[in-house]
Write a protein that holds these residues in place. Structure first.
Motif, PDB file in Angstrom:
ATOM      1  N   SER A 106       0.821  -1.203   0.000  1.00 19.23           N
ATOM      2  CA  SER A 106       0.000   0.000   0.000  1.00 19.23           C
ATOM      3  C   SER A 106       0.860   1.260   0.000  1.00 19.23           C
ATOM      4  CB  SER A 106      -0.923  -0.010   1.226  1.00 19.23           C
ATOM      5  OG  SER A 106      -1.689   1.171   1.284  1.00 19.23           O
ATOM      6  N   CYS A 109       2.803   1.620  -3.431  1.00 23.82           N
ATOM      7  CA  CYS A 109       1.918   2.017  -4.534  1.00 23.82           C
ATOM      8  C   CYS A 109       1.458   3.459  -4.379  1.00 23.82           C
ATOM      9  CB  CYS A 109       0.725   1.074  -4.613  1.00 23.82           C
ATOM     10  SG  CYS A 109       1.124  -0.563  -5.256  1.00 23.82           S
ATOM     11  N   ASP A 110       1.182   3.874  -3.150  1.00 22.35           N
ATOM     12  CA  ASP A 110       0.791   5.267  -2.914  1.00 22.35           C
ATOM     13  C   ASP A 110       1.903   6.216  -3.336  1.00 22.35           C
ATOM     14  OD1 ASP A 110      -1.657   4.523  -1.929  1.00 22.35           O
ATOM     15  OD2 ASP A 110      -1.134   4.789   0.193  1.00 22.35           O
ATOM     16  N   MET A 111       3.138   5.882  -2.989  1.00 25.76           N
ATOM     17  CA  MET A 111       4.279   6.727  -3.347  1.00 25.76           C
ATOM     18  C   MET A 111       4.457   6.799  -4.866  1.00 25.76           C
ATOM     19  SD  MET A 111       6.882   8.608  -2.294  1.00 25.76           S
ATOM     20  CE  MET A 111       7.733   8.215  -0.762  1.00 25.76           C
ATOM     21  N   ASP A 113       2.128   6.333  -7.109  1.00 25.46           N
ATOM     22  CA  ASP A 113       0.993   7.068  -7.665  1.00 25.46           C
ATOM     23  C   ASP A 113       1.176   8.578  -7.507  1.00 25.46           C
ATOM     24  OD1 ASP A 113      -0.219   4.724  -8.404  1.00 25.46           O
ATOM     25  OD2 ASP A 113      -1.634   4.675  -6.726  1.00 25.46           O
ATOM     26  N   VAL A 114       1.679   8.998  -6.360  1.00 27.36           N
ATOM     27  CA  VAL A 114       1.890  10.428  -6.108  1.00 27.36           C
ATOM     28  C   VAL A 114       2.832  11.028  -7.141  1.00 27.36           C
ATOM     29  CG1 VAL A 114       3.044  12.045  -4.532  1.00 27.36           C
ATOM     30  CG2 VAL A 114       1.371  10.422  -3.645  1.00 27.36           C
ATOM     31  N   HIS A 115       3.816  10.230  -7.555  1.00 27.51           N
ATOM     32  CA  HIS A 115       4.808  10.718  -8.518  1.00 27.51           C
ATOM     33  C   HIS A 115       4.468  10.327  -9.960  1.00 27.51           C
ATOM     34  CE1 HIS A 115       7.682  12.330  -5.605  1.00 27.51           C
ATOM     35  NE2 HIS A 115       7.351  11.308  -4.823  1.00 27.51           N
ATOM     36  N   HIS A 116       3.251   9.847 -10.164  1.00 24.90           N
ATOM     37  CA  HIS A 116       2.762   9.488 -11.501  1.00 24.90           C
ATOM     38  C   HIS A 116       3.645   8.444 -12.197  1.00 24.90           C
ATOM     39  CE1 HIS A 116       0.009  12.841 -11.007  1.00 24.90           C
ATOM     40  NE2 HIS A 116       1.042  13.641 -10.755  1.00 24.90           N
ATOM     41  N   GLU A 180      14.357   6.973  -1.905  1.00 24.17           N
ATOM     42  CA  GLU A 180      13.308   7.413  -0.998  1.00 24.17           C
ATOM     43  C   GLU A 180      12.399   6.261  -0.548  1.00 24.17           C
ATOM     44  OE1 GLU A 180      11.190  10.677  -2.713  1.00 24.17           O
ATOM     45  OE2 GLU A 180      12.949  12.007  -2.723  1.00 24.17           O
TER      46      GLU A 180
END
Length: 301
Positions: A106, A109-111, A113-116, A180
């Motif tokens: 989770s 994937c969130d990270m 998604d944030v950076h496209h 990161e």
């Protein structure tokens, strides 16, 4: 911060004089830019077999993406997929599997998604994507001959994920995210780029060093008698522990510093060159035992 690459190279253990197993990366190493085995590579692999040196493949690819090369080279040895997260027999039976926690999936994937950055999941033998038209999906599908399963949301699939892959044409971004996300998931995941455009996130123990050890153990061979060859940062864990670490000529200077020797590029039969120049001359003598008789020599570039 500047890294003294000569100092890094000087920390390597002496090179083994006897090699009984080669653990090889695939993309950027065993195959050329066309993702095909060259005649010279096939010939060199056959020479290894005649010399009594085993060959095992390890890749960031999923198992179905590795299996065709095992078949094409007529290998009867185990192999590793998902950067070592999955170890399989030559017949494709799963011998061991390491998966990410749902919380790590989770967060990763969130990270992304944030950076496209387009994210993919690999669970067992399945490849899951959300957007089949994303830039690198078609490229990967052609390379590994595997059709992805399209799902609208990854959340129901976070359990049992062997690898998350992020794909992007923004190479500097992936290089930064390697650091990161690695820091964010320290102690939970192994984070490495398998190419300039792919970022792999696997279980903390799922790296190619783990894979090389597992494959050597399956064959009863000590790591001091194993040669490892690769080209990217995800290959470093196995290059650093190999009796003979070989970096491809297309590898960066930083990767080459982690290996005992360097060979030619993957677009110029560098893998075959490495086998002929560095591995075959170290083939075991017929009367040597498999353990305890390996002598070492100092590394040189």
């Amino acid at each position: 911060m500047t890294i003294d690459l000569d100092a890094v190279h000087d920390t390597l253990a002496p090179m083994a004089k006897t090699i009984r197993l080669v653990v090889s990366d695939i993309d950027g190493t065993l195959v050329g830019p066309d993702k095909q085995l060259s005649p010279a590579t096939i010939s060199a692999a056959q020479a290894l077999q005649r010399a009594g040196i085993a060959l095992c493949l390890v890749s960031s690819r999923s198992a179905p993406g590795v299996a065709p090369f095992v078949s094409a080279l007529h290998l009867q040895t185990p192999y590793a997929a998902l950067n070592g997260g999955m170890v399989l027999s030559a017949k494709g039976d799963i011998l061991s599997s390491l998966t990410l926690s749902a919380s790590a999936c989770s967060a990763a994937c969130d990270m992304l998604d944030v950076h496209h950055v387009d994210a993919w999941l690999f669970r067992g033998h399945d490849w899951l994507v959300r957007d089949p038209a994303a830039p690198y999906v078609g490229r990967e599908q052609r390379a590994v001959k595997l059709t992805p399963k399209v799902v609208p949301d990854f959340k129901p699939y976070y359990d049992g994920v062997g690898k998350i892959m992020g794909s992007s044409s923004d190479y500097p971004l992936l290089e930064r995210l390697e650091i990161e996300i690695g820091a964010m998931l320290k102690g939970e995941a192994s984070v490495h780029r398998s190419s300039n455009y792919y970022l792999d996130i696997t279980h903390r123990d799922a790296n190619k060093g783990y894979a090389a050890r597992a494959l050597a153990k399956q064959l009863g061979i000590d790591m001091s008698e194993v040669a490892c060859i690769g080209d990217m940062s995800n290959d470093v864990p196995m290059l650093k522990i190999a009796g003979l670490g070989i970096a491809m000529g297309n590898a960066s200077e930083e990767i080459r510093a982690q290996a005992h020797v360097s060979t030619g590029r993957n677009d110029a039969d560098g893998w075959a060159q490495a086998m002929q120049e560095y591995v075959l001359p170290r083939a075991p003598s017929p009367n040597a035992s498999s353990r305890g008789e390996t002598q070492n020599e100092e590394p040189s570039l």
